[in-house]
Design a protein around this motif. Structure first.
Motif, PDB file in Angstrom:
ATOM      1  N   ARG A   1     -18.669 -47.442 -77.012  1.00 56.94           N
ATOM      2  CA  ARG A   1     -20.088 -47.066 -77.124  1.00 56.94           C
ATOM      3  C   ARG A   1     -20.516 -46.976 -78.587  1.00 56.94           C
ATOM      4  N   LEU A   2     -19.709 -46.325 -79.402  1.00 58.08           N
ATOM      5  CA  LEU A   2     -20.067 -46.083 -80.796  1.00 58.08           C
ATOM      6  C   LEU A   2     -20.205 -47.370 -81.599  1.00 58.08           C
ATOM      7  N   PHE A   3     -19.298 -48.303 -81.381  1.00 60.14           N
ATOM      8  CA  PHE A   3     -19.285 -49.532 -82.174  1.00 60.14           C
ATOM      9  C   PHE A   3     -19.902 -50.720 -81.445  1.00 60.14           C
ATOM     10  N   ASP A   4     -20.576 -50.475 -80.317  1.00 61.67           N
ATOM     11  CA  ASP A   4     -21.179 -51.548 -79.524  1.00 61.67           C
ATOM     12  C   ASP A   4     -20.140 -52.612 -79.176  1.00 61.67           C
ATOM     13  N   GLY A   5     -18.974 -52.157 -78.761  1.00 60.61           N
ATOM     14  CA  GLY A   5     -17.889 -53.064 -78.410  1.00 60.61           C
ATOM     15  C   GLY A   5     -17.718 -53.180 -76.915  1.00 60.61           C
ATOM     16  N   GLU A   6     -16.731 -53.965 -76.534  1.00 60.53           N
ATOM     17  CA  GLU A   6     -16.447 -54.186 -75.119  1.00 60.53           C
ATOM     18  C   GLU A   6     -14.942 -54.051 -74.892  1.00 60.53           C
ATOM     19  N   ILE A   7     -14.589 -53.245 -73.913  1.00 57.90           N
ATOM     20  CA  ILE A   7     -13.181 -53.136 -73.545  1.00 57.90           C
ATOM     21  C   ILE A   7     -12.829 -54.407 -72.792  1.00 57.90           C
ATOM     22  N   ALA A   8     -12.000 -55.244 -73.430  1.00 59.67           N
ATOM     23  CA  ALA A   8     -11.667 -56.559 -72.889  1.00 59.67           C
ATOM     24  C   ALA A   8     -10.546 -56.491 -71.866  1.00 59.67           C
TER      25      ALA A   8
END
Length: 137
Positions: A22-29
């Motif tokens: 959420r914080l880094f606008d990432g995606e758990i791949a």
């Protein structure tokens, strides 16, 4: 060649990586638990739902981790995950979010090398260095 940071948590990896996504606008791949391990013999039964491996993709960057089985548990030390953000305001917001419930080692502030820099150990135990911009620009 590409260096990938791999972190070891003491049971809170899932919570940490959901927060980082959420914080880094990432995606758990991908996230695999010890329950998914063939034979399930490497950890105690109460540890089966802990994370055996997770990969977080943030743009073209990757951060990976797992929950270290109890017999290998230790505090994270001797390193920091360094993140450089172009946007000074976003860098300060990221630092503030990481500091919430954590320990600030150096407040986020201007330095002679950066427009903003700070060091923090977040509530999950991960040490971070957050920076933004060259002070000379």
């Amino acid at each position: 060649m590409k260096f990938v940071t791999y972190l070891f948590f003491n049971g809170n990896c899932r919570e940490a990586f959901e927060f980082y996504a959420r914080l880094f606008d990432g995606e758990i791949a991908g996230m695999v638990t010890y329950r998914d391990e063939p034979g399930q013999g490497s950890v105690p039964a109460e540890w089966l739902d802990k994370v055996m491996n997770v990969q977080l993709s943030i743009g073209d960057q990757v951060l990976m981790a797992s929950d270290s089985p109890p017999r290998y548990a230790s505090d994270m030390s001797g390193f920091s995950v360094s993140v450089d953000l172009d946007d000074l305001g976003r860098a300060e917001r990221v630092f503030t979010a990481l500091a919430d419930g954590g320990t600030v080692n150096m407040p986020f502030q201007p330095t002679f090398w950066a427009k903003g820099f700070g060091m923090v150990k977040d509530r999950f135990g991960t040490p971070w260095m957050i920076s933004s911009g060259n002070a000379q620009e």
